[in-house]
Motif scaffolding. Sequence first.
Motif, short mmCIF file in Angstrom:
data_model
loop_
_atom_site.label_atom_id
_atom_site.label_comp_id
_atom_site.label_asym_id
_atom_site.label_seq_id
_atom_site.Cartn_x
_atom_site.Cartn_y
_atom_site.Cartn_z
N TYR A 336 0.82 -1.21 0.00
CA TYR A 336 0.00 0.00 0.00
C TYR A 336 0.86 1.26 0.00
O TYR A 336 0.42 2.31 -0.49
N SER A 337 2.07 1.16 0.53
CA SER A 337 2.99 2.29 0.41
C SER A 337 3.30 2.55 -1.07
O SER A 337 3.33 3.70 -1.52
N PHE A 338 3.47 1.45 -1.82
CA PHE A 338 3.67 1.59 -3.27
C PHE A 338 2.43 2.17 -3.94
O PHE A 338 2.53 3.08 -4.79
N LEU A 339 1.25 1.66 -3.58
CA LEU A 339 0.02 2.14 -4.21
C LEU A 339 -0.22 3.62 -3.93
O LEU A 339 -0.68 4.36 -4.81
N ILE A 340 0.09 4.06 -2.72
CA ILE A 340 -0.06 5.48 -2.39
C ILE A 340 0.91 6.32 -3.21
O ILE A 340 0.52 7.34 -3.82
N ASP A 341 2.17 5.92 -3.25
CA ASP A 341 3.17 6.65 -4.03
C ASP A 341 2.78 6.73 -5.50
O ASP A 341 2.86 7.79 -6.13
N ASP A 342 2.34 5.60 -6.04
CA ASP A 342 2.02 5.55 -7.47
C ASP A 342 0.76 6.34 -7.78
O ASP A 342 0.70 7.04 -8.81
N SER A 343 -0.24 6.26 -6.93
CA SER A 343 -1.48 7.01 -7.17
C SER A 343 -1.24 8.52 -7.11
O SER A 343 -1.80 9.28 -7.92
N LEU A 344 -0.42 8.98 -6.17
CA LEU A 344 -0.09 10.40 -6.09
C LEU A 344 0.74 10.83 -7.29
O LEU A 344 0.57 11.95 -7.82
N TYR A 345 1.63 9.97 -7.73
CA TYR A 345 2.42 10.27 -8.93
C TYR A 345 1.51 10.43 -10.15
O TYR A 345 1.66 11.38 -10.94
#
Length: 357
Positions: A336-345
């Motif tokens: 989910y840390s990845f998903l948050i980073d990617d969604s904000l990107y």
Amino acid sequence: MSTAGLAPLWSRSAFESPDGPKSTAMASAFPRCTSVRLPALAAVILLLLVSVTTVESSQGDKEPVYRDCLKLCVRTNCTGARRRSFESTQPQYMALIGWTCRDDCRYQCMWTTVDLYQAEGYRIPQFHGKWPFVRFLCFEEPASALASLLNGLACLLMLLRYRCAVPRQSPMYHTTNAFSLVSLNAWFWSTVFHTRDTFLTEKMDYFCATAVILYSIYLCCVRTLGLKHPGRSSMVGALLILVFTSHVSYLTFVNFDYGYNMAANVTIGMVNLLWWLCWCWQNRRTLPYWWKCGLVALMLHGLALLELLDFPPLLWILDAHAVWHLSTIPVHFLFYSFLIDDSLYLLNTEKMGVKVE
């Protein structure tokens, strides 16, 4: 369990008398059928847990000593006044999950057989496709049930964190939320199945696990293709729904083949793994957080190898399956840390009009 060179229990001297197998010994070794007497807790989740229990055959439940014990116990304790006594003294939480007098007989006879195996120095057998576990309250597999619950709680916690950190306008917001709900559903049924193993709960556990893998493929498809070509991801989504429907239909209406189910999940799991790893490799120079996704993909498939250990449960609670579930709990936080980073990107690049990779 390999049974090469292992004689059935009825052929061993410890379980024979000159007159044949010791049915009377089993009767004396088997106590009156009673449920575990522990303080009543809050009522467990009411579900359709009264389905027929799974009947996969294993070495332990093939043993004549187990079968004779079960017949004797059911005949003695599950009819007439003794059955009424069992039902009146049974804790309410056991009644709520559909635990019957026959189930209690199976549980008691399982341990009678295990004791005899240990006395003769033989390896602990499995019963109905599972290792023997000590029941805690209403939980048939306490460690696996707890691990599944903790996985579900970790997934829920990170979903809430995702919703707080990522605006709804992010291109992957709704797809990620749907993936989280599918995952939560799977962990819910995993917890239920390890609490009470029945025909229904086993199927729901297996089917929901397959749904998570397929939706992970769809999540990857939307991220790699759907943002630029929505039609392609829709076609892949329709194909995945067809695959899932066919898979469930075959296992439900044709033949519940454990080997086929395993092969099918390994196949779609490899598709999921390779697709995510390819995306990570292609974006390793442009996305500083790519390693989180790659590590999660490798960890999930690597940790699944723990299942191959398949050892008798430590303290009759902790087996390889429970260890596997416990080991996946931290993975939720990284993914989910990845998903948050990617969604904000994605949200930032969309605002700037930059082409999404």
